[in-house]
Design an enzyme around this catalytic site. Structure first.
Site, PDB file in Angstrom:
ATOM      1  N   LYS A  62       0.834  -1.212   0.000  1.00  0.00           N
ATOM      2  CA  LYS A  62       0.000   0.000   0.000  1.00  0.00           C
ATOM      3  C   LYS A  62       0.863   1.254   0.000  1.00  0.00           C
ATOM      4  O   LYS A  62       0.672   2.155  -0.819  1.00  0.00           O
ATOM      5  CB  LYS A  62      -0.904   0.005   1.242  1.00  0.00           C
ATOM      6  N   ASN A  63       1.823   1.314   0.925  1.00  0.00           N
ATOM      7  CA  ASN A  63       2.594   2.546   1.071  1.00  0.00           C
ATOM      8  C   ASN A  63       3.488   2.814  -0.134  1.00  0.00           C
ATOM      9  O   ASN A  63       3.759   3.971  -0.459  1.00  0.00           O
ATOM     10  CB  ASN A  63       3.418   2.521   2.356  1.00  0.00           C
ATOM     11  N   CYS A 103      -4.088  13.377  12.725  1.00  0.00           N
ATOM     12  CA  CYS A 103      -4.721  12.083  12.548  1.00  0.00           C
ATOM     13  C   CYS A 103      -4.653  11.354  13.875  1.00  0.00           C
ATOM     14  O   CYS A 103      -4.058  11.844  14.831  1.00  0.00           O
ATOM     15  CB  CYS A 103      -4.048  11.288  11.440  1.00  0.00           C
ATOM     16  N   ARG A 139      -8.617   0.104   4.669  1.00  0.00           N
ATOM     17  CA  ARG A 139      -7.646   1.030   4.058  1.00  0.00           C
ATOM     18  C   ARG A 139      -6.368   0.291   3.693  1.00  0.00           C
ATOM     19  O   ARG A 139      -5.676   0.692   2.748  1.00  0.00           O
ATOM     20  CB  ARG A 139      -7.281   2.156   5.041  1.00  0.00           C
ATOM     21  N   ASP A 180       4.721   0.465  12.050  1.00  0.00           N
ATOM     22  CA  ASP A 180       3.481  -0.095  11.507  1.00  0.00           C
ATOM     23  C   ASP A 180       3.254  -1.555  11.907  1.00  0.00           C
ATOM     24  O   ASP A 180       2.220  -2.125  11.554  1.00  0.00           O
ATOM     25  CB  ASP A 180       3.467   0.021   9.967  1.00  0.00           C
ATOM     26  N   ARG A 183       1.431  14.762  13.252  1.00  0.00           N
ATOM     27  CA  ARG A 183       1.952  14.473  11.912  1.00  0.00           C
ATOM     28  C   ARG A 183       2.015  15.694  10.985  1.00  0.00           C
ATOM     29  O   ARG A 183       1.297  15.779   9.990  1.00  0.00           O
ATOM     30  CB  ARG A 183       1.149  13.346  11.254  1.00  0.00           C
TER      31      ARG A 183
HETATM   32  C1  UD1 Z   1       4.881   6.651   6.315  1.00  0.00           C
HETATM   33  C2  UD1 Z   1       3.889   5.509   6.172  1.00  0.00           C
HETATM   34  C3  UD1 Z   1       3.332   5.125   7.531  1.00  0.00           C
HETATM   35  C4  UD1 Z   1       4.451   4.826   8.510  1.00  0.00           C
HETATM   36  C5  UD1 Z   1       5.467   5.975   8.551  1.00  0.00           C
HETATM   37  C6  UD1 Z   1       6.682   5.662   9.404  1.00  0.00           C
HETATM   38  C7  UD1 Z   1       2.980   5.925   3.975  1.00  0.00           C
HETATM   39  C8  UD1 Z   1       1.793   6.305   3.162  1.00  0.00           C
HETATM   40  N1  UD1 Z   1       2.806   5.934   5.296  1.00  0.00           N
HETATM   41  O1  UD1 Z   1       4.134   7.754   6.823  1.00  0.00           O
HETATM   42  O2  UD1 Z   1       2.497   3.970   7.362  1.00  0.00           O
HETATM   43  O3  UD1 Z   1       3.921   4.627   9.802  1.00  0.00           O
HETATM   44  O4  UD1 Z   1       5.919   6.273   7.208  1.00  0.00           O
HETATM   45  O5  UD1 Z   1       7.306   4.514   8.951  1.00  0.00           O
HETATM   46  O6  UD1 Z   1       4.015   5.579   3.449  1.00  0.00           O
HETATM   47  N2  UD1 Z   1       7.190  14.324  10.517  1.00  0.00           N
HETATM   48  C9  UD1 Z   1       7.307  15.671  10.781  1.00  0.00           C
HETATM   49  N3  UD1 Z   1       7.273  16.543   9.744  1.00  0.00           N
HETATM   50  C10 UD1 Z   1       7.104  16.133   8.447  1.00  0.00           C
HETATM   51  C11 UD1 Z   1       6.988  14.751   8.186  1.00  0.00           C
HETATM   52  C12 UD1 Z   1       7.031  13.870   9.240  1.00  0.00           C
HETATM   53  O7  UD1 Z   1       7.450  16.071  11.939  1.00  0.00           O
HETATM   54  O8  UD1 Z   1       7.067  16.976   7.551  1.00  0.00           O
HETATM   55  C13 UD1 Z   1       7.238  13.346  11.621  1.00  0.00           C
HETATM   56  C14 UD1 Z   1       5.959  12.520  11.768  1.00  0.00           C
HETATM   57  O9  UD1 Z   1       4.987  13.179  12.530  1.00  0.00           O
HETATM   58  C15 UD1 Z   1       6.488  11.270  12.442  1.00  0.00           C
HETATM   59  C16 UD1 Z   1       7.887  11.115  11.823  1.00  0.00           C
HETATM   60  O10 UD1 Z   1       8.222  12.387  11.307  1.00  0.00           O
HETATM   61  O11 UD1 Z   1       6.608  11.479  13.826  1.00  0.00           O
HETATM   62  C17 UD1 Z   1       8.002  10.097  10.720  1.00  0.00           C
HETATM   63  O12 UD1 Z   1       6.969  10.298   9.784  1.00  0.00           O
HETATM   64  P1  UD1 Z   1       7.098   9.933   8.245  1.00  0.00           P
HETATM   65  O13 UD1 Z   1       8.243   8.994   8.053  1.00  0.00           O
HETATM   66  O14 UD1 Z   1       7.066  11.181   7.460  1.00  0.00           O
HETATM   67  O15 UD1 Z   1       5.741   9.140   8.020  1.00  0.00           O
HETATM   68  P2  UD1 Z   1       4.790   9.225   6.768  1.00  0.00           P
HETATM   69  O16 UD1 Z   1       5.549   9.379   5.522  1.00  0.00           O
HETATM   70  O17 UD1 Z   1       3.655  10.167   7.062  1.00  0.00           O
END
Ligand code: UD1
Length: 422
Positions: free
Chosen positions: A22-23, A118, A400, A308, A123
Site C-alpha cells: 500500500k505505502n 490524525c 484502508r 506499523d 503528523r
Molecule cells: C509513512 C507511512 C506510515 C508509517 C510511517 C513511518 C505511507 C503512506 N505511510 O508515513 O504507514 O507509519 O511512514 O514509517 O508511506 N514528521 C514531521 N514533519 C514532516 C513529516 C514527518 O514532523 O514533515 C514526523 C511525523 O509526525 C512522524 C515522523 O516524522 O513522527 C516520521 O513520519 P514519516 O516517516 O514522514 O511518516 P509518513 O511518511 O507520514
C-alpha cells in the site's frame, strides 16, 4: 457498518499470498504526474486508500484505469487540468501530500490542502515543505492550503533532513527528478518503498543513485517518459500475517515474503521463539512448542523495527511468558490499541511512549473498536488467540490497508467472518 467476528483458538496452517505494498503504491501513483506518458503499475493492492489516491489523481485531470480486478493501475497525466488538491480528499488520507512535489516539478505550480492531524499524532508536513523550498519553491500557506510556485522551475540543491521522514523523502525525490541540476538528499529514509519508488522513477528515465542508503543523489532531467512497474511486496501485510501462526500456533507460508523486507522484525520473532525460514516461495513461519517468550521492542526507521507492526506485535506479546517493553519512537500517540487489548484481558501499562506488557495465559473475546489501520488488525490477531468471540467494529480502518483479511486468514483455518452491523 461492517464488523469482523473472530472465534479464537484454532491453530493456523496453509498459505497466505502477500499483496503489493500500500505505502509503495501510494507514492508510485503520484509519480504519474511527472510525465505526459502513461505509467502502469502491476501488483497493485486492492484497498480503499488506493481508491482515495485514484480519486485525488482524477480530480487533477489524470486518468486512472483499474484493470485485472484492480491489480493493474494504468495511469495517464496527459491533460492535467486542475492543480488544486482539495481538502475533502486530502483529509481522508495524509499521503495525498505526495502530489505536491510532482505537480510543482512538472508545471511550476500547485495548491494542496494541508492534511491536518490524525489518530496517531499531529503528523506535520513541515519537512516536505522545507525540502521543496530548498529546491527553490515559493510557498504560501493560506486558508489551510499550501500555495506553491516555482516560476523558473525547481533547481537542484542539497536537502538535509533533521530526522528521517518517509513521505518527505518521497516528495522531494520525485520533485528532484525534473529539477535543473543535481540534488543530494541527506538523512533520506531507507525504506523498501523508497527503493521501489526510485526504481520506478529510473524506469521513467530519472537519474537516481543511492536509494536504500541515507544519501540519495538525483541528476535532474528535462522530461520523464512512460513505464510499467511492479509494486514491491507489502512488508507490513507480510509481518502482520507472520504474526497469525505465531499467535495461534501452527505453520503458514507467506507467499512472496522476503527476509530482507522484515529483517529486524523476524529477529524479534526468533527471540520470542517463533521459527521464520526463507524458501523460494516465500517465508515460512511456525510456532510449535510452548508459550511465546517476552521481548522488548523499539520502533525505528527502516531497517529498524517498523512502527506499523508495533500494534500487531503487542497483540502477540499479550500472551507471552514474562514482561515485554515496547517503545514507540516514531509517533507520539500510537498505543490506542492498548485499552482495547485490555478489554480482552491483556495486562498493559502505558506511560508516554512506552508500553509494558505482562503476558497473561489467555486472552478472552470481547467487543472491541478499531481506532486506526494497524490497531484494527492487532485486534483481529488478538481475537485469533482469545477464548470465545471477539467482535471488531469500525473495520473501515482495516479496509484502508488489508485486502480480504477474512478470506486470507479463513483459508488457513481461522474462524473469522465479516458481518453487516445492524
Ligand atoms: C509513512 C507511512 C506510515 C508509517 C510511517 C513511518 C505511507 C503512506 N505511510 O508515513 O504507514 O507509519 O511512514 O514509517 O508511506 N514528521 C514531521 N514533519 C514532516 C513529516 C514527518 O514532523 O514533515 C514526523 C511525523 O509526525 C512522524 C515522523 O516524522 O513522527 C516520521 O513520519 P514519516 O516517516 O514522514 O511518516 P509518513 O511518511 O507520514
Amino acid at each position: 457498518m461492517d464488523q469482523i467476528i473472530v472465534r479464537g483458538g484454532a491453530p493456523l496452517s496453509g498459505a497466505i499470498p502477500i499483496a503489493g505494498a500500500k505505502n509503495a503504491c501510494l507514492a508510485l501513483m503520484p509519480a504519474t504526474l511527472l510525465s505526459e506518458e502513461p505509467l502502469t503499475l502491476t501488483n497493485a493492492p486492492r484497498l480503499s486508500d488506493i481508491a482515495t489516491m485514484t480519486e485525488l489523481l482524477a480530480s487533477l485531470g489524470a486518468e486512472v484505469s483499474s484493470l485485472q480486478d484492480g491489480k493493474v493501475l494504468a495511469m495517464s497525466s496527459h491533460d492535467l487540468n486542475n492543480h488544486t488538491a482539495e481538502y475533502d480528499i486530502v483529509r481522508k488520507m495524509r499521503a495525498s501530500i505526495l502530489v505536491l512535489g510532482p505537480m510543482l516539478a512538472r508545471d511550476g505550480h500547485a495548491v494542496v490542502s494541508l492534511p491536518g492531524g490524525c489518530a496517531i499524532g499531529a503528523r506535520p508536513v513541515d519537512l516536505h515543505l522545507k525540502a521543496l523550498e530548498a529546491l527553490g519553491a515559493e510557498l504560501d500557506l493560506r486558508e489551510g492550503y499550501v500555495h506553491a510556485k516555482a516560476p523558473g522551475g525547481l533547481k537542484g540543491a542539497v536537502v538535509e533532513f533533521p530526522f528521517v521522514s518517509v513521505g518527505a523523502t518521497e516528495n522531494v525525490l520525485m520533485a528532484a527528478t525534473l529539477a535543473k541540476g543535481t540534488s543530494v538528499i541527506k538523512n533520506a529514509a531507507r525504506e523498501p518503498e523508497i527503493v521501489d519508488l526510485a526504481r520506478c522513477l529510473r524506469a521513467m528515465g530519472a537519474q537516481i543513485e543511492g536509494e536504500g542508503t541515507s544519501e540519495i543523489t538525483v541528476q535532474g532531467v528535462d522530461r520523464l517518459h512512460g513505464a510499467t512497474h511492479p509494486v514491491v511486496t507489502d512488508r507490513i501485510e507480510l509481518g502482520t500475517y507472520m504474526l497469525a501462526p505465531a499467535i495461534t500456533g501452527g505453520e503458514v507460508l507467506l507467499e512472496g515474503g522476503r527476509m530482507d523486507l522484515v529483517g529486524a522484525f523476524a529477529e524479534k520473532l526468533d527471540q520470542a521463539g517463533i521459527s521464520v525460514t526463507e524458501e523460494p516461495g516465500g517465508l515460512r513461519v511456525a510456532r510449535k512448542n510452548g508459550r511465546v517468550r517476552a521481548v522488548d521492542v523499539v520502533t525505528e526507521p527502516f531497517p529498524g523495527f517498523p512502527t506499523d507492526l508495533q500494534a500487531q506485535m503487542m497483540a502477540l506479546l499479550c500472551t507471552a511468558e514474562g514482561k515485554s517493553v515496547l517503545e514507540e519512537k516514531i509517533f507520539e500517540n500510537r498505543f490506542m490499541h492498548a485499552p482495547e487489548l485490555m478489554r480482552m484481558g491483556a495486562a498493559i501499562d502505558v506511560h508516554g511512549g512506552t508500553a509494558t506488557v505482562t503476558g497473561v495465559d489467555r486472552l478472552k473475546g470481547a467487543p472491541v473498536m478499531a481506532t486506526d489501520l494497524r490497531a484494527s488488525v492487532s485486534l483481529i490477531l488478538a481475537g485469533l488467540a482469545a477464548e470465545g468471540e471477539t467482535v471488531v467494529s469500525r473495520v473501515y480502518h482495516l479496509d484502508r490497508g488489508y485486502e480480504r483479511v477474512e478470506e486470507k486468514l479463513g483459508a488457513c483455518g481461522a474462524q473469522i467472518e465479516r458481518v453487516k452491523a445492524s
